[in-house]
Motif scaffolding. Sequence first.
Motif, PDB file in Angstrom:
ATOM      1  N   MET A   8       0.835  -1.195   0.000  1.00 46.17           N
ATOM      2  CA  MET A   8       0.000   0.000   0.000  1.00 46.17           C
ATOM      3  C   MET A   8       0.870   1.245   0.000  1.00 46.17           C
ATOM      4  N   PHE A   9       0.387   2.270  -0.657  1.00 43.47           N
ATOM      5  CA  PHE A   9       1.087   3.550  -0.657  1.00 43.47           C
ATOM      6  C   PHE A   9       0.260   4.561   0.129  1.00 43.47           C
ATOM      7  N   GLU A  10       0.981   5.384   0.857  1.00 42.77           N
ATOM      8  CA  GLU A  10       0.312   6.440   1.612  1.00 42.77           C
ATOM      9  C   GLU A  10       0.853   7.782   1.142  1.00 42.77           C
ATOM     10  N   TYR A  11      -0.028   8.610   0.632  1.00 44.22           N
ATOM     11  CA  TYR A  11       0.369   9.952   0.227  1.00 44.22           C
ATOM     12  C   TYR A  11      -0.101  10.906   1.313  1.00 44.22           C
ATOM     13  N   GLU A  13      -0.982  23.306   9.389  1.00 42.35           N
ATOM     14  CA  GLU A  13      -2.355  23.751   9.678  1.00 42.35           C
ATOM     15  C   GLU A  13      -3.349  22.610   9.513  1.00 42.35           C
ATOM     16  N   ARG A  14      -3.141  21.801   8.480  1.00 42.86           N
ATOM     17  CA  ARG A  14      -4.058  20.704   8.180  1.00 42.86           C
ATOM     18  C   ARG A  14      -3.302  19.610   7.458  1.00 42.86           C
ATOM     19  N   MET A  15      -3.763  18.373   7.638  1.00 39.58           N
ATOM     20  CA  MET A  15      -3.092  17.242   7.000  1.00 39.58           C
ATOM     21  C   MET A  15      -4.100  16.423   6.221  1.00 39.58           C
ATOM     22  N   GLU A  16      -3.632  15.828   5.134  1.00 36.27           N
ATOM     23  CA  GLU A  16      -4.440  14.821   4.451  1.00 36.27           C
ATOM     24  C   GLU A  16      -3.575  13.593   4.285  1.00 36.27           C
ATOM     25  N   GLY A  76      -9.714   8.466  -0.060  1.00 37.73           N
ATOM     26  CA  GLY A  76      -9.415   9.873  -0.298  1.00 37.73           C
ATOM     27  C   GLY A  76     -10.660  10.575  -0.785  1.00 37.73           C
ATOM     28  N   PRO A  77     -10.582  11.895  -1.022  1.00 37.96           N
ATOM     29  CA  PRO A  77     -11.763  12.652  -1.421  1.00 37.96           C
ATOM     30  C   PRO A  77     -12.038  12.561  -2.919  1.00 37.96           C
ATOM     31  N   ASN A  78     -13.270  12.865  -3.298  1.00 38.41           N
ATOM     32  CA  ASN A  78     -13.628  13.060  -4.708  1.00 38.41           C
ATOM     33  C   ASN A  78     -13.235  11.871  -5.577  1.00 38.41           C
ATOM     34  N   PRO A  87     -14.187   8.249  -7.799  1.00 39.50           N
ATOM     35  CA  PRO A  87     -12.935   7.577  -8.120  1.00 39.50           C
ATOM     36  C   PRO A  87     -11.904   8.515  -8.751  1.00 39.50           C
ATOM     37  N   ALA A  88     -10.641   8.215  -8.460  1.00 37.66           N
ATOM     38  CA  ALA A  88      -9.578   9.069  -8.958  1.00 37.66           C
ATOM     39  C   ALA A  88      -8.314   8.246  -9.205  1.00 37.66           C
ATOM     40  N   ILE A  89      -7.565   8.667 -10.210  1.00 38.96           N
ATOM     41  CA  ILE A  89      -6.293   8.040 -10.553  1.00 38.96           C
ATOM     42  C   ILE A  89      -5.225   9.133 -10.481  1.00 38.96           C
ATOM     43  N   VAL A  90      -4.158   8.854  -9.750  1.00 37.28           N
ATOM     44  CA  VAL A  90      -3.109   9.854  -9.514  1.00 37.28           C
ATOM     45  C   VAL A  90      -1.835   9.424 -10.240  1.00 37.28           C
ATOM     46  N   SER A  91      -1.282  10.307 -11.046  1.00 36.55           N
ATOM     47  CA  SER A  91       0.008  10.039 -11.688  1.00 36.55           C
ATOM     48  C   SER A  91       1.040  11.043 -11.189  1.00 36.55           C
ATOM     49  N   PHE A  92       2.232  10.543 -10.909  1.00 34.99           N
ATOM     50  CA  PHE A  92       3.372  11.410 -10.593  1.00 34.99           C
ATOM     51  C   PHE A  92       4.366  11.308 -11.747  1.00 34.99           C
ATOM     52  N   LEU A  93       4.722  12.468 -12.301  1.00 36.59           N
ATOM     53  CA  LEU A  93       5.646  12.504 -13.437  1.00 36.59           C
ATOM     54  C   LEU A  93       6.822  13.414 -13.114  1.00 36.59           C
TER      55      LEU A  93
END
Lengths: 245, 253
Positions: free
Chosen positions: B12-15, B110-113, B182-184, B186-192
């Motif tokens: 699992m990955f945690e962002y 101030e805030r964390m996600e 996570g919010p909003n 389904p979502a797909i996250v790419s890091f480039l």
Amino acid sequence: LSTTPEDQDYYELRLYRCTPGRMPDLHHRMGYELPPLFARHGVVRPLAYWEGYAGAGAPLYVYMLRWRDLDERFRAFGAFYNDPEWAAQRDASNAGEHMVERVDLALMRPAAIWSEFKQSHEPVEVGGIHELRLQQLDTRNVPASYRALAEVDMPHLKAHGAQILGIFSMWFGSRTPQAVYLLAWRDFQAREAAAAAHEQDRDVHEARRAEARRYGGSLFGACDSHVLQPARYGVPRSNLSEQPH
Amino acid sequence: MFVGTPRGGSTMFEYRFYEVSTGRVAEEVARMGAVAFDPLRGGGSLFDHYGIPRPLAEWTAITGSRLPLYGYLLHWDSLKQRDSAFPPFWADPTWHGIRDRTDADGPLVERMENWLLAASPAWNQQNDDGSDAALGGLHEMRIHHTLAGYSPHVTEYLRAIELHQLQVLGAVVLGVFDVLIGPNMPAIVSFLAWPDFETHQFAMRRLDSEPRVKVQRDTWKREHGQLLVREFEQTLLRPVPRSLPHRNFGRSR
């Protein structure tokens, strides 16, 4: 500070979330199809147009207008939106799909501190990379927040190569109180070098600590940043002066 | 190898990303260094001591919402591992000392996600030119919010078309993930990773006019009456030099 008529103007900021793939069509609409229709109904000539592929709402299309009078603004846009020629033109160029998915509109007024950072020379086009920052302010200490921007942040930005195109207060829109400012950089590297210098600067850190002690917390909330590229047909001029005819 | 067990398995990955108090992002990067990287008297860092893995990458945000923002990505063997490692760290007196000192002028964060991510099938980790460079330059996080029920379609589009084209235009893929929590969604996250801003901006304009991208969008509109990507978010990131990632977050090494 002296109050000139210009200080009383309203600046309208329009942020359009563009349908993916339709940016070239939107440029054509805004840059070439709409100006005659805007002119017909008294919608003022926009001060500048931008596109953004580097932040929230991308692909983002942005333009800004200056109004003397809000009644006039609502009358002019109302007449424009009621023009059957606009409807026909929109349907034709939309070609079965909206070009704009969502719109954020804001009415702003010049911040008093802007006058301290205006260019004194004749207006010229300002190219390079532009940056729009929307900075939330401490509701309890709005004047102090603007003073801090004027005394700490703007001089630092200027010293590190930013040209200040405009500084505004959110007047009608979201997340007030909010300072909105527009910067121009020679290029992205200059922007990054300035950001790094700002993050590391001892005087800036000391100022932030002093503010936190004096006001019982930070004067600044979260900030949104958009890196933008001016459109060829509407590059802003210094002090966001009107475009020549 | 990150793939193979994204949903059924436990890797699992945690962002984690933090909204930082204005003007203090350098302090936050330093504080993270003090807990995750700086060696204690015993040798390893505080994170090492509690079995928290070193971040795969760390960033500060250049553009986007809610700046200043600091984010990092962790890879866990399992959530059991994660939940037996983090809580003892949170209770650690050394950490409390660091936190109290750095929060003396007000909270640094101030805030964390924290989002839970799993390797996406769109992440083609075989795509490897053999280079082993640490990737600085400009990084980008792209989030495709998909129409509910259509993530597989968008995954296939990302794999076969978009990520392929972006690599042709100069991007290196760091990782592609499905958001599990996570919010909003389904979502797909790419890091480039991009060599520079100019390459990135050129690529963004070109992508929109790529024939295969246009054909895909037209097909979606014809077959589904709309685009299957409901919303798109983009953030430009500045990688923190002490933890520069490699291609595919180092999977190919």
